[in-house]
Scaffold this active site. Sequence first.
Site, PDB file in Angstrom:
ATOM      1  N   ALA A  39     -49.900 -17.900  32.755  1.00 11.80           N
ATOM      2  CA  ALA A  39     -51.250 -18.426  32.936  1.00 11.80           C
ATOM      3  C   ALA A  39     -51.969 -17.630  34.028  1.00 11.80           C
ATOM      4  O   ALA A  39     -51.436 -17.440  35.121  1.00 11.80           O
ATOM      5  CB  ALA A  39     -51.198 -19.903  33.311  1.00 11.80           C
ATOM      6  N   THR A  42     -45.158 -18.756  33.127  1.00 11.24           N
ATOM      7  CA  THR A  42     -45.865 -19.221  31.933  1.00 11.24           C
ATOM      8  C   THR A  42     -46.979 -18.266  31.511  1.00 11.24           C
ATOM      9  O   THR A  42     -47.613 -18.475  30.475  1.00 11.24           O
ATOM     10  CB  THR A  42     -46.498 -20.604  32.179  1.00 11.24           C
ATOM     11  N   ASN A  51     -47.947 -14.408  46.758  1.00 13.92           N
ATOM     12  CA  ASN A  51     -48.692 -15.646  46.926  1.00 13.92           C
ATOM     13  C   ASN A  51     -48.738 -16.091  48.383  1.00 13.92           C
ATOM     14  O   ASN A  51     -49.629 -16.838  48.785  1.00 13.92           O
ATOM     15  CB  ASN A  51     -48.075 -16.756  46.087  1.00 13.92           C
ATOM     16  N   HIS A 101     -45.668 -22.570  42.809  1.00 13.13           N
ATOM     17  CA  HIS A 101     -46.765 -21.711  43.266  1.00 13.13           C
ATOM     18  C   HIS A 101     -46.914 -21.892  44.779  1.00 13.13           C
ATOM     19  O   HIS A 101     -47.843 -22.537  45.247  1.00 13.13           O
ATOM     20  CB  HIS A 101     -48.060 -22.051  42.533  1.00 13.13           C
TER      21      HIS A 101
END
Length: 537
Positions: free
Chosen positions: A144, A142, A505, A471
Amino acid sequence: MTTPDSTSSESAPDTRSGPIVAIVGSGPIGSAYARELLEASPDLRVLMLEAGPQLTDIPGESVRNIPDPDEKAKARERSQGPQAGEHRASFGLPANARVEGMFTAREGTHLLDFGGEGSAHAETFPAAAASTNVGGMGAHWTCATPRPAGAERVAFIDDAEWDELIVEAEELLHVNTTAFGDSPIGGAIRSLLQEEFGAELPDAAGPSTLPVAGDPQPDGSMRWAGADVVLGPILDPSSPLAARFELRDLSLVRRIEHADGHVTAVTVQDLRTGSRYTEQVDAVVVAADTFRSPQLLWASGIRPTALGHYLTEHPVVISTVSLDGEGMSRYATEEDLQAELLRRSANPVDPVAAVNRIPYSEPDHTFSLQVMYAEKPPFPLDPSSPHAGNKWGYVNMGYGMRKQPRFEDGVTFDDGELDYRGFPNMTIRYELTDSEKAEIAQGTELLKRAGEALGTFIAQPRLLPNGSSLHFQGTMRMGETDDGTSVADGYSRVWGFDNLVVGGNALIPTATTMNPTLMSVAIAVRGARALAERLTS
């Protein structure tokens, strides 16, 4: 660099000069490593190996930028791994193989536990998904890019250095902090949220526009950022950096070869031909994803105690609200609304939406709220509903909450059971504790307040299944000391190795509430600088 030999498992003689780094994975993290390494030294070479296909003419470009809807759909399908329809053969699955219960969690992704032979076991984390393509999840995200705050940040990185790393990551990702700032509809939504929450939030942590990665275009649309913008000049054939970079798609790294804490080579399978070859390297960066990176380490006999453990994400509660015309009209006019709709209609393939947020702040708002404006709801409304056809539109809203890292939450690998790619299969175990359930309840109440301040719920707040955020963090976490609770040091180097680095991540050791890509790119910048110094000193 050597060229894969389609008939032999041996690599061609190595006649190159200068150290070569193999990067496993081509998403924003692997791309950040490539860019930083090549810019740091005139002698370094980078070989990027990606198991999936190239989706776009520009390697790693966001598929959101593809103007043709059919071509965009095809690109997304090709990144869906074992669920890639006619493209399944590219991933080693026979065209006539029957795989039961397959569906994608989100366009461009494929579930790890897809219900067929060789799928992962993720009963407690059912929405876990991945993308398999050049650009990784960066082709589908997205965009973001909020900054981590407070306890979300890595405590053992000095604040001044951390701030500099974040700025560098923002430049690599083309972060825009003022996108949507000129939208009067977005401004009206922020004003209503400010009325509700302003008195209890710090001035710098009140309602604001959401930073996103992309470049605004003259027509008001956005060219969304993918791994291509991170690679930047590397993709320019006229750049000297390009001559020292090679990207191989449909190239699955099967094993990292190593001895006595030193990586020597990678064994690669060409998924077009099925042949395998060995590539001699001076260092390896593993930046596949939070599940397949530790899987590769495990399959290579690299098995730190913490590998796969401390899995976190941020639980998400979502809802949809029909905007209240009376409230909105206090801050925006009918002319403002028509101008917004006209601007969005100029790019119907991917119109820019007004996206607002309330960021994480301590101690009173340890959550992240995102509020996205849309002129239509994401699902059909009964025409008889009083909220059907609301001229002021709707917002889709989500609150992200923290999941504290625990050793018990994670992925384990079974040498006795192979997955569909022939790797030790995964089993994910994950549980929300009472503390986290309490924070989810708090976040849900805050979401209710936000919704009531903006209008009327047409979809009540609901907690999404575990894994829905996409995430995923913690399975190769970084730490200050080699005490069994981390996989890598503060510069992303795997404990016990001098030339093996991990990225993504999975390194984040903290509980976060927000989109982690910016944070992970900042960590990658730190790791790449340290690796370049070691290789060139």
